[in-house]
Design an enzyme around this catalytic site. Sequence first.
Site, short mmCIF file in Angstrom:
data_model
loop_
_atom_site.label_atom_id
_atom_site.label_comp_id
_atom_site.label_asym_id
_atom_site.label_seq_id
_atom_site.Cartn_x
_atom_site.Cartn_y
_atom_site.Cartn_z
N PRO A 38 54.46 10.57 43.10
CA PRO A 38 54.51 11.09 44.58
C PRO A 38 53.14 11.24 45.25
O PRO A 38 52.46 12.79 44.40
CB PRO A 38 55.60 12.31 44.62
CG PRO A 38 55.84 12.16 44.03
CD PRO A 38 55.18 11.70 42.51
N THR B 291 49.92 12.85 47.99
CA THR B 291 50.06 12.96 49.45
C THR B 291 49.26 12.20 50.21
O THR B 291 48.43 11.23 49.37
CB THR B 291 50.02 14.34 49.77
OG1 THR B 291 48.63 15.13 49.01
CG2 THR B 291 51.35 15.30 49.22
N GLN C 92 61.27 13.07 46.15
CA GLN C 92 61.05 14.18 45.88
C GLN C 92 61.35 15.34 46.37
O GLN C 92 61.40 15.34 47.75
CB GLN C 92 59.65 14.68 45.05
CG GLN C 92 59.11 15.73 44.09
CD GLN C 92 58.09 15.61 43.85
OE1 GLN C 92 56.92 15.57 44.75
NE2 GLN C 92 57.31 15.19 42.31
N CYS D 192 54.50 21.76 41.81
CA CYS D 192 53.21 22.11 42.49
C CYS D 192 52.52 23.23 42.86
O CYS D 192 52.83 23.80 42.53
CB CYS D 192 53.54 21.71 44.53
SG CYS D 192 53.35 21.58 45.86
N HIS E 143 52.87 17.22 33.49
CA HIS E 143 51.70 17.10 33.99
C HIS E 143 50.67 18.21 32.69
O HIS E 143 50.56 19.25 32.63
CB HIS E 143 51.10 17.96 35.13
CG HIS E 143 49.89 17.49 36.03
ND1 HIS E 143 49.34 16.95 37.29
CD2 HIS E 143 48.60 18.08 36.01
CE1 HIS E 143 48.31 16.85 37.28
NE2 HIS E 143 48.30 17.33 36.40
N GLY F 151 51.06 13.39 32.50
CA GLY F 151 50.88 12.95 33.32
C GLY F 151 49.24 13.55 32.94
O GLY F 151 48.98 14.52 32.68
N ASP G 298 45.17 12.45 34.47
CA ASP G 298 43.96 11.66 34.37
C ASP G 298 43.80 10.34 33.58
O ASP G 298 43.35 9.21 33.01
CB ASP G 298 42.90 12.41 32.36
CG ASP G 298 42.67 13.67 32.79
OD1 ASP G 298 42.47 14.34 34.51
OD2 ASP G 298 42.60 14.57 32.09
N ARG H 23 46.60 10.04 41.03
CA ARG H 23 45.31 10.76 41.98
C ARG H 23 44.65 8.83 41.07
O ARG H 23 43.84 8.32 41.85
CB ARG H 23 44.45 11.36 40.82
CG ARG H 23 44.58 13.10 41.58
CD ARG H 23 43.39 13.39 41.40
NE ARG H 23 43.59 13.78 39.21
CZ ARG H 23 42.23 14.45 39.17
NH1 ARG H 23 41.20 13.82 39.53
NH2 ARG H 23 42.13 14.76 37.34
#
Length: 668
Positions: A299, A301, A353, A382, A469, A510, A512, A535
């Site tokens: 997900p 943004t 999510q 988050c 992550h 997660g 890079d 990203r």
Amino acid sequence: MFPVGTPPVKAVFLIPVKSPTAVPDDDAAEGSIGHVGAAVQPGDQQEDTRSTGPTRGKWTEAQKKAQSGMNKGRRFGKVRDEVDLCYRVASGGICDFRDKCRNNHDLAGYLASKPLDLRFPEPAEVQFLPVPVVGEMDVNGDVDTPSASKLKTICPVFAETGDYRFGFRCRYLGGHVRYTDASAAELVNDEEKMAYTALGGKVNPITNDAQKMLRSKKYLLPIATAYQKQLEAFDAVNSKSKPKSVTVVISEPDQDQDMDAIIEKRTGNAAAPADAPDARIRFSEKKRLDWAGKTYLAPVTTVGNLPFRRLCVSYGADITCGEMGLANSFLGGSKEEWSLVRRHPSEKTFGVQLAGSRVPTAEVLAKECGDTIDFVDLNCGCPVILSLPTYQYLSFLPQIDLVFKTGSGSALLDNVNRLGNIVFGMSRALGEIPVTVKLRTGIKDGKNNAHKLMPRLGPEFNASCITLHGRTRQQRYTKLADWDYITECVDAVRAREADEDLPRIPIFGGGDCFSSQGYWSCVEQSGVDGVMAARGTLIKPWIFTEIKEHREWDISARERLEGIRRSFFNLIFMHFGRDTAGVNSTRRYLCEALSFQYRYVPIGLLERLPGRINDRAPAFRGRDELETLLASGDSRDWVRISEMFLGRAPETWSFTPKHKSNAYESQG
């Protein structure tokens, strides 16, 4: 020699520059709003470097202060037609509220003042430079002769699907209008094509009645209500025998054990209320997630909406997840929040999510979207702010650390009991729909705790998949992801599964992920089932093709432009609409997407591979003019690219880039 953090661009492509431009803040990639600096105001004097990529160098303190951070408080107003035609009249009907309706009902007057039609270009029409701006034309191609035989405009959506719901307001009107005489016009429809494409249209499962009940707080939630009563009953018994500061998670290693049985075993009292629902789904009966070897779009943004997910699916994404939504907003019947649940049929595996701790939200999702979602992901990673739908981010104020400070997001990492109760309750409320959990390594640097938490998520809390992550909340993107620690966490989970003969739970890492080589190296070394791409997809959506085909794709500028062209069609078709307001919302979205994609350095320009996500390139030129244009960090060039597809930007339209380093001048 290149400075640390600079990709090794071949010398032949480098461009000497007099002064460097600012380096964008990577926090923007997952929706962060910078809290340094202020918005660029019209009339501000800034040097127009016109460089094609961010560069590094020594700055004076004044330069740093002028260019650092992001433009705060960006405001984007809608651009509408001069005459706002009533939608009922625009669709060829009659307005039943003519006396009270605020919009115009004069169709002839509207058509006389309506902007000229746009022409969506074919792929071959956008390859020549200087970049052509697509033309505008009268719906007839000849203002003096309104003849159907002379129509030149093609509505790309109508041509493929027969959809003409924007009627006379459509900026591609010439593709679905017929003039019966010099002053009368009627809409053309293709019922056969519409019936065929309706089966493959967008999915929006929530009903108006359900939304009304949520807003009025009349929606019945028996599972969540019963679960809350059981928690309260257990806490009441627990507080008599233990200090008030101690809380015991209601969970057991026995996955098939019922919550009532747990409470009765621990307290000696049956705590289930009379209205508790029967025949609950046991954990062993939930859908099993066989995700090994599949690609997962995280997900994201700002630009990670449904059209972007469709683009990533076309490049090879197997699993997609909607933008993070707030649990309380779902319960409040928010139209914006429920739009995040929309799914396109091309999405093979789709999830929602949530940020927040409301088990009732999971129950509502199960009732209203049980047939259209494959999993629900609880965001415990988050680090910064409230994530909003794409059309909301345009006008909201920075709300730094809002999710964290409300006890959600990564704050749950330090409250295992609370997290356990949430995951267990969500699992019960979702029935056979699996609940997955996204984590960070910890909250503060040097205090990782994911290795203690992850082995408990499956057998004790009933989570069906874990994503880790490889950074703490405190790190944001200031350091590379810690894949050695991810390996340690995976080993801890697998060890408990082996010791207790537990079913294998999928684990994704997660951090890079930016190349096929990097992806498969992380999978092989850490033992994860896959890597969630976030990203990297914003900068190069075609990364999924690279992963699937185990290669580094030296994608050409033409191929990149065709991806942008496909995005346009998806945007106009699925999201913003084809009227004047929708076209200019589409234009703004494209500029936001290009604010990430321009960071891509073509691998054919590099001395060595693969490229790295945190590298920031010096000024360079591409192998052709189009590649140079796509690498430009000047927001005016992003507007220029949008004009290839949507015609010239209206004088009243403006775009303020997120990063001040891209705001070379006020857009207009």
